[in-house]
Design a protein around this motif. Structure first.
Motif, PDB file in Angstrom:
ATOM      1  N   LEU A 147       0.833  -1.210   0.000  1.00 56.24           N
ATOM      2  CA  LEU A 147       0.000   0.000   0.000  1.00 56.24           C
ATOM      3  C   LEU A 147       0.865   1.257   0.000  1.00 56.24           C
ATOM      4  CD1 LEU A 147      -2.758  -0.983   2.601  1.00 56.24           C
ATOM      5  CD2 LEU A 147      -3.095  -0.591   0.153  1.00 56.24           C
ATOM      6  N   PHE A 148       1.945   1.224   0.791  1.00 55.58           N
ATOM      7  CA  PHE A 148       2.823   2.390   0.888  1.00 55.58           C
ATOM      8  C   PHE A 148       3.512   2.671  -0.447  1.00 55.58           C
ATOM      9  CE2 PHE A 148       6.477   4.922   2.142  1.00 55.58           C
ATOM     10  CZ  PHE A 148       5.930   5.775   3.084  1.00 55.58           C
ATOM     11  N   ALA A 191     -14.053  -6.122   7.888  1.00 56.11           N
ATOM     12  CA  ALA A 191     -14.180  -6.851   9.159  1.00 56.11           C
ATOM     13  C   ALA A 191     -15.595  -6.725   9.706  1.00 56.11           C
ATOM     14  CB  ALA A 191     -13.175  -6.320  10.177  1.00 56.11           C
ATOM     15  N   ASN A 192     -16.140  -5.542   9.641  1.00 58.54           N
ATOM     16  CA  ASN A 192     -17.502  -5.314  10.106  1.00 58.54           C
ATOM     17  C   ASN A 192     -18.501  -6.148   9.303  1.00 58.54           C
ATOM     18  OD1 ASN A 192     -19.718  -4.065  11.458  1.00 58.54           O
ATOM     19  ND2 ASN A 192     -19.926  -2.705   9.718  1.00 58.54           N
ATOM     20  N   ARG A 193     -18.361  -6.155   7.989  1.00 56.02           N
ATOM     21  CA  ARG A 193     -19.274  -6.921   7.129  1.00 56.02           C
ATOM     22  C   ARG A 193     -19.151  -8.429   7.385  1.00 56.02           C
ATOM     23  NH1 ARG A 193     -23.214  -4.235   4.636  1.00 56.02           N
ATOM     24  NH2 ARG A 193     -23.296  -6.144   3.453  1.00 56.02           N
ATOM     25  N   LEU A 194     -17.937  -8.909   7.552  1.00 58.68           N
ATOM     26  CA  LEU A 194     -17.743 -10.334   7.845  1.00 58.68           C
ATOM     27  C   LEU A 194     -18.319 -10.711   9.202  1.00 58.68           C
ATOM     28  CD1 LEU A 194     -14.135 -10.852   6.437  1.00 58.68           C
ATOM     29  CD2 LEU A 194     -16.241 -11.874   5.550  1.00 58.68           C
ATOM     30  N   TRP A 244      -8.500 -15.522   6.448  1.00 56.62           N
ATOM     31  CA  TRP A 244      -7.613 -15.227   5.324  1.00 56.62           C
ATOM     32  C   TRP A 244      -7.608 -13.754   4.953  1.00 56.62           C
ATOM     33  CZ3 TRP A 244      -3.596 -17.746   4.434  1.00 56.62           C
ATOM     34  CH2 TRP A 244      -3.551 -19.098   4.724  1.00 56.62           C
ATOM     35  N   THR A 245      -8.725 -13.075   5.137  1.00 56.72           N
ATOM     36  CA  THR A 245      -8.754 -11.637   4.861  1.00 56.72           C
ATOM     37  C   THR A 245      -7.837 -10.902   5.826  1.00 56.72           C
ATOM     38  OG1 THR A 245     -11.002 -11.781   3.998  1.00 56.72           O
ATOM     39  CG2 THR A 245     -10.242  -9.613   4.712  1.00 56.72           C
ATOM     40  N   PHE A 246      -7.855 -11.302   7.097  1.00 59.23           N
ATOM     41  CA  PHE A 246      -7.042 -10.603   8.080  1.00 59.23           C
ATOM     42  C   PHE A 246      -5.585 -11.021   8.078  1.00 59.23           C
ATOM     43  CE2 PHE A 246     -11.392 -10.234   9.760  1.00 59.23           C
ATOM     44  CZ  PHE A 246     -11.550  -8.949   9.278  1.00 59.23           C
ATOM     45  N   PHE A 247      -5.259 -11.978   7.239  1.00 53.52           N
ATOM     46  CA  PHE A 247      -3.848 -12.273   7.003  1.00 53.52           C
ATOM     47  C   PHE A 247      -3.167 -11.040   6.417  1.00 53.52           C
ATOM     48  CE2 PHE A 247      -0.386 -13.928   4.339  1.00 53.52           C
ATOM     49  CZ  PHE A 247       0.356 -14.587   5.312  1.00 53.52           C
ATOM     50  N   LEU A 248      -3.965 -10.150   5.804  1.00 51.71           N
ATOM     51  CA  LEU A 248      -3.415  -8.911   5.241  1.00 51.71           C
ATOM     52  C   LEU A 248      -2.786  -8.018   6.307  1.00 51.71           C
ATOM     53  CD1 LEU A 248      -6.198  -7.971   2.684  1.00 51.71           C
ATOM     54  CD2 LEU A 248      -3.889  -8.786   2.173  1.00 51.71           C
ATOM     55  N   PHE A 297      -6.263   0.151   5.419  1.00 48.92           N
ATOM     56  CA  PHE A 297      -6.653  -0.466   6.677  1.00 48.92           C
ATOM     57  C   PHE A 297      -8.037  -0.014   7.139  1.00 48.92           C
ATOM     58  CE2 PHE A 297      -2.326  -1.891   6.617  1.00 48.92           C
ATOM     59  CZ  PHE A 297      -2.438  -3.164   7.161  1.00 48.92           C
ATOM     60  N   CYS A 298      -8.483   1.170   6.721  1.00 49.43           N
ATOM     61  CA  CYS A 298      -9.880   1.561   6.974  1.00 49.43           C
ATOM     62  C   CYS A 298     -10.811   0.644   6.182  1.00 49.43           C
ATOM     63  CB  CYS A 298     -10.118   3.021   6.588  1.00 49.43           C
ATOM     64  SG  CYS A 298      -9.472   4.198   7.783  1.00 49.43           S
ATOM     65  N   LEU A 299     -10.461   0.359   4.939  1.00 43.86           N
ATOM     66  CA  LEU A 299     -11.247  -0.563   4.120  1.00 43.86           C
ATOM     67  C   LEU A 299     -11.235  -1.956   4.746  1.00 43.86           C
ATOM     68  CD1 LEU A 299     -12.870  -1.121   1.533  1.00 43.86           C
ATOM     69  CD2 LEU A 299     -10.694  -1.599   0.398  1.00 43.86           C
ATOM     70  N   LEU A 300     -10.110  -2.379   5.239  1.00 39.97           N
ATOM     71  CA  LEU A 300     -10.015  -3.676   5.910  1.00 39.97           C
ATOM     72  C   LEU A 300     -10.908  -3.700   7.157  1.00 39.97           C
ATOM     73  CD1 LEU A 300      -8.574  -6.379   5.534  1.00 39.97           C
ATOM     74  CD2 LEU A 300      -6.734  -5.508   6.965  1.00 39.97           C
TER      75      LEU A 300
END
Length: 181
Positions: A81-82, A101-104, A126-130, A94-97
């Motif tokens: 991202l940087f 998280a909220n939707r999941l 697996w999403t939060f592996f990010l 990370f705001c999108l992440l």
């Protein structure tokens, strides 16, 4: 085997993100999404081949080893991202992440069966592996191991829509007057 060193190297210790950012010249020339797009598309057979050398993990390994022949380290998502969008990209990513998280979490709480509970938990892990891993790893997992779950979601949606339509037809048939008008 030096156990602490092994955990640092293969566990993605924070100093490796710092190395990635420093060697990447602190994103002096942002790539405006190219690194992240390359990381997401690179695991796709045939379609991803042109993107593999510009993916975050390929760049990261070239910075470490000076060659494209070794690819055993994964680039941190924050570093990808940087390189693409500088600090604003890390914050937005990370705001999108967090939104994901909220939707999941909502999907998990609204689950109606144990398979759905597993499905949302699996996607969340697996999403939060990010948080410490790479977009290419998550893309690869979702591409190659997500098919049974995608099929289940599709069949559930298609099956419930069909069942709902059949229920409406039965209700309409019972409400019609006998013998017609």
């Amino acid at each position: 085997i030096d156990l602490p060193e092994m955990f640092q190297v293969y566990g993605g210790a924070p100093q490796f993100l710092a190395y990635f950012l420093k060697q990447g010249r602190w994103a002096a020339h942002p790539t405006w999404g190219h690194v992240l797009l390359s990381s997401v598309v690179s695991p796709v057979p045939i379609l991803g081949k042109p993107f593999r050398q510009t993916a975050g993990t390929a760049i990261y390994n070239r910075l470490i080893y000076g060659t494209s022949d070794v690819a055993d380290q994964i680039a941190p998502f924050a570093g990808e991202l940087f390189l693409d969008f500088h600090l604003a990209g890390v914050l937005a990513g990370f705001c999108l992440l967090g939104w994901v998280a909220n939707r999941l979490q909502q999907a998990f709480e609204n689950s109606r069966s144990s398979i759905e509970i597993f499905l949302w938990q699996y996607f969340a892990v697996w999403t939060f592996f990010l948080i410490f891993g790479s977009a290419s790893v998550v893309s690869q997992i979702l591409l190659y191991f997500g098919w049974p779950l995608y099929l289940y979601l599709f069949l559930r949606r298609f099956g419930s829509a069909r069942a709902h339509a059949a229920s409406r037809e039965r209700t309409a048939a019972t409400l019609e007057p006998a013998g017609g008008v």
